[in-house]
Write a protein that holds these residues in place. Sequence first.
Motif, PDB file in Angstrom:
ATOM      1  N   ALA A 162     -55.264 -69.169  24.884  1.00 55.36           N
ATOM      2  CA  ALA A 162     -55.783 -68.971  26.236  1.00 55.36           C
ATOM      3  C   ALA A 162     -57.284 -68.704  26.236  1.00 55.36           C
ATOM      4  O   ALA A 162     -57.965 -68.994  27.220  1.00 55.36           O
ATOM      5  CB  ALA A 162     -55.048 -67.819  26.917  1.00 55.36           C
ATOM      6  N   GLY A 163     -57.793 -68.150  25.137  1.00 57.74           N
ATOM      7  CA  GLY A 163     -59.220 -67.871  25.062  1.00 57.74           C
ATOM      8  C   GLY A 163     -60.037 -68.971  24.420  1.00 57.74           C
ATOM      9  O   GLY A 163     -61.236 -68.805  24.187  1.00 57.74           O
ATOM     10  N   HIS A 164     -59.406 -70.123  24.110  1.00 61.82           N
ATOM     11  CA  HIS A 164     -60.106 -71.197  23.412  1.00 61.82           C
ATOM     12  C   HIS A 164     -60.109 -72.503  24.187  1.00 61.82           C
ATOM     13  O   HIS A 164     -60.268 -73.574  23.612  1.00 61.82           O
ATOM     14  CB  HIS A 164     -59.481 -71.422  22.031  1.00 61.82           C
ATOM     15  CG  HIS A 164     -59.778 -70.338  21.054  1.00 61.82           C
ATOM     16  ND1 HIS A 164     -59.080 -69.148  21.021  1.00 61.82           N
ATOM     17  CD2 HIS A 164     -60.720 -70.245  20.068  1.00 61.82           C
ATOM     18  CE1 HIS A 164     -59.561 -68.374  20.062  1.00 61.82           C
ATOM     19  NE2 HIS A 164     -60.560 -69.011  19.471  1.00 61.82           N
ATOM     20  N   GLY A 165     -59.932 -72.439  25.489  1.00 57.55           N
ATOM     21  CA  GLY A 165     -59.995 -73.660  26.275  1.00 57.55           C
ATOM     22  C   GLY A 165     -58.707 -74.457  26.222  1.00 57.55           C
ATOM     23  O   GLY A 165     -57.790 -74.160  25.465  1.00 57.55           O
ATOM     24  N   PRO A 166     -58.640 -75.523  27.011  1.00 59.50           N
ATOM     25  CA  PRO A 166     -57.393 -76.277  27.155  1.00 59.50           C
ATOM     26  C   PRO A 166     -57.026 -77.135  25.958  1.00 59.50           C
ATOM     27  O   PRO A 166     -55.894 -77.609  25.865  1.00 59.50           O
ATOM     28  CB  PRO A 166     -57.663 -77.144  28.388  1.00 59.50           C
ATOM     29  CG  PRO A 166     -59.156 -77.312  28.416  1.00 59.50           C
ATOM     30  CD  PRO A 166     -59.702 -76.015  27.899  1.00 59.50           C
ATOM     31  N   ASP A 167     -57.929 -77.351  25.035  1.00 58.86           N
ATOM     32  CA  ASP A 167     -57.654 -78.254  23.912  1.00 58.86           C
ATOM     33  C   ASP A 167     -57.605 -77.507  22.581  1.00 58.86           C
ATOM     34  O   ASP A 167     -57.950 -78.060  21.534  1.00 58.86           O
ATOM     35  CB  ASP A 167     -58.721 -79.351  23.847  1.00 58.86           C
ATOM     36  CG  ASP A 167     -58.733 -80.211  25.103  1.00 58.86           C
ATOM     37  OD1 ASP A 167     -57.642 -80.527  25.593  1.00 58.86           O
ATOM     38  OD2 ASP A 167     -59.833 -80.551  25.577  1.00 58.86           O
ATOM     39  N   SER A 168     -57.152 -76.298  22.609  1.00 57.10           N
ATOM     40  CA  SER A 168     -57.115 -75.507  21.388  1.00 57.10           C
ATOM     41  C   SER A 168     -56.144 -76.119  20.387  1.00 57.10           C
ATOM     42  O   SER A 168     -55.058 -76.588  20.747  1.00 57.10           O
ATOM     43  CB  SER A 168     -56.676 -74.071  21.705  1.00 57.10           C
ATOM     44  OG  SER A 168     -56.408 -73.354  20.523  1.00 57.10           O
ATOM     45  N   SER A 169     -56.529 -76.098  19.114  1.00 61.08           N
ATOM     46  CA  SER A 169     -55.621 -76.585  18.063  1.00 61.08           C
ATOM     47  C   SER A 169     -54.376 -75.727  17.973  1.00 61.08           C
ATOM     48  O   SER A 169     -53.345 -76.162  17.445  1.00 61.08           O
ATOM     49  CB  SER A 169     -56.345 -76.593  16.715  1.00 61.08           C
ATOM     50  OG  SER A 169     -56.750 -75.283  16.354  1.00 61.08           O
ATOM     51  N   LEU A 170     -54.457 -74.504  18.510  1.00 52.94           N
ATOM     52  CA  LEU A 170     -53.288 -73.632  18.498  1.00 52.94           C
ATOM     53  C   LEU A 170     -52.149 -74.218  19.330  1.00 52.94           C
ATOM     54  O   LEU A 170     -50.974 -73.987  19.026  1.00 52.94           O
ATOM     55  CB  LEU A 170     -53.660 -72.243  19.015  1.00 52.94           C
ATOM     56  CG  LEU A 170     -54.516 -71.393  18.073  1.00 52.94           C
ATOM     57  CD1 LEU A 170     -55.046 -70.167  18.798  1.00 52.94           C
ATOM     58  CD2 LEU A 170     -53.707 -70.977  16.852  1.00 52.94           C
TER      59      LEU A 170
END
Length: 667
Positions: A97-105
């Motif tokens: 949620a803290g890394h934008g919509p395209d997070s590798s998570l």
Amino acid sequence: MRKNTERSTVLPVAPTRGRLRPLGLDEVRITGGFWARRRQVNATATLDHCRDWMERVGWIGNFRAAVEGRIQRDRRGREFADSDVYKLLEAMAWAAAGHGPDSSLDAEIAVLTDTIAPAQEADGYLNTAFGRPGQQARYSDLEWGHELYCYGHLIQAGVAQTRARGEGELAKVARRAADHVCVAFGPAGIEGVCGHPEIETALVELARATGEQRYLDQAALFVERRGHGTLTDPEFGRAYYQDDMPVREATVLRGHAVRALYLAAGAVDVAVETRDENLLAAVVRQWEATVARRTYVTGGMGSHHRDESFGDDFVLPPDRAYSETCAGVASVMLSWRLLLATGEPRYADLAERTLFNVVATSPAEDGQSFFYANTLHRRRRGTVPAPDAESPRAESSLRAPWFAVSCCPTNVARTLALLPAYLATADDQGLQLHQYADAEITTSLTGGDTVALTVRTGYPSDGTVSVRIDRSPERRPWTLSLRVPAWAAGATAWLVDPDGVRRAVAPGTAAVTRRFRPGDEIRLELPVTPRWITPDPRIDAVRGTAAVQRGPLVYCAESVDLPKGREVDAVRVDPSVEPRDAPYAPQDGIGVENAVLVAGGPVVHREAGDAPWPYESIAHSASAGTDTGESTGIVLVPYHSWANRGPSTMRVWLPTAKSFTDDEAGR
């Protein structure tokens, strides 16, 4: 139940009513300082570390084994191992949620979900330890099986994904499991509860996220069933899993500390959503008694190793402190819920103490080894755990990379991932800051007006907290409130308003109400000078000792900072001489985070010497050892940093050089 659409959706706890409205991960961003560094390590090292270890020890593989029909032969880990996979997924969802919509998570969550989902049965049941050929039947061991406990963590992971990204496959798996629970344990189903509370908070949060009343009803049913003897009486007694008396009748938290705190958190959630003031008052009563009589100076809870439980009132031995990391996480969860429900800053005080001195203590600086238990006195130097083996013991002498029961690493991971959601709240009057870190906050006040502010601070090393208003409605006054911690009692804290007016503020809440303009600055100045603290004389185990606290940080003596060959048990201190800050030269290039404290002299190093009998009359007690007369002082370091520099002995409570009466101790 109605869904409140005026609030952030990216929240771990989202009550539909209460004194304060929490701000979510889309409204609060930690940008630097103490917690930013730990969150960065959590995101870049700890999450991968936990996933890799769970693959290595087979806990993720259990789901594959279940699908492939080899679970009876190949299952690994304890009966609750599934729950740690779910906690990792929750941590990943909040971190994403803290890394934008395209997070590798998000991709990693999808891979793990694809492993888990096929193991779910048609009716929603999902567990790798029960219910398949060669295993015990479903729900045949409610006392120790942890099936509902595992569902709780699965549901919380699903809620995290829903709030961070919208309903994905993980959320659908969680909801199917919750629907199954409502059928299996509803009014017409099994009249039982899980031996380990946890599902209660999860079901309430799912009700909040979906608007479905049945999840709240089921959570309330579990709370009401607890304490009526539905579980078998274990060797530790029914209080171990809080089945000895109803929640409403209990006066203090007791039994297994994590279980007790999770149950209390769930009871608060139910009370808030059902407007049950009596139930809320019961938990408040239990919290008050527990904090006053059963909590360590670090905020840690649980003083029994044998059953991971609370001791009786004032039974708080430092060298046998269990103070499980998970209990610290659960305590923060409970305190946050009580803060939202009541608005009282004392709950944020305990959360702060626990975050800095329990949660922050568990992980090593690299985020790849952990304390499970958090002793306050280590008598013997520990041994370095093998980097490629599970530690069989929770009370490892140094942080271990993994445990046979590794609930704590994933609990720390999810707490650090969602930490920004614990910083601030709003209400009809304005905005409140409860925890201090470099942060950027943007939210809407009641009525839709947007406010934005920037927080800058060196806290906890430095006590100055500066808040700059970046955006504010032009014609509407509102109130900015800042918590003045309880630890500031006895010293003077100051609040400086945008006009430069400086006024003393007492512990509690300091507020400024005005028509703020962009560029206005409010400054809170907290007295973070070190000070001696003394224990309640009813805590027999530490009578005649003193400890040092600086701001929210508890300090300790560690043998690596003593003269060569000394151990901490040889130290005696004189609390009549105030401790002070001093520069610290690290040994071998290894530093200690935050200001390091020098305790003023005379500090006596008492040479140990055996007498024929370890008890003497007062007149002859000096024969047991010899005072060296050294008075150069000793270095104390923040407790959360101990054991980062190799094996050592350590203690928080330091014996005094001479006995002093209650009057001399300031009582």
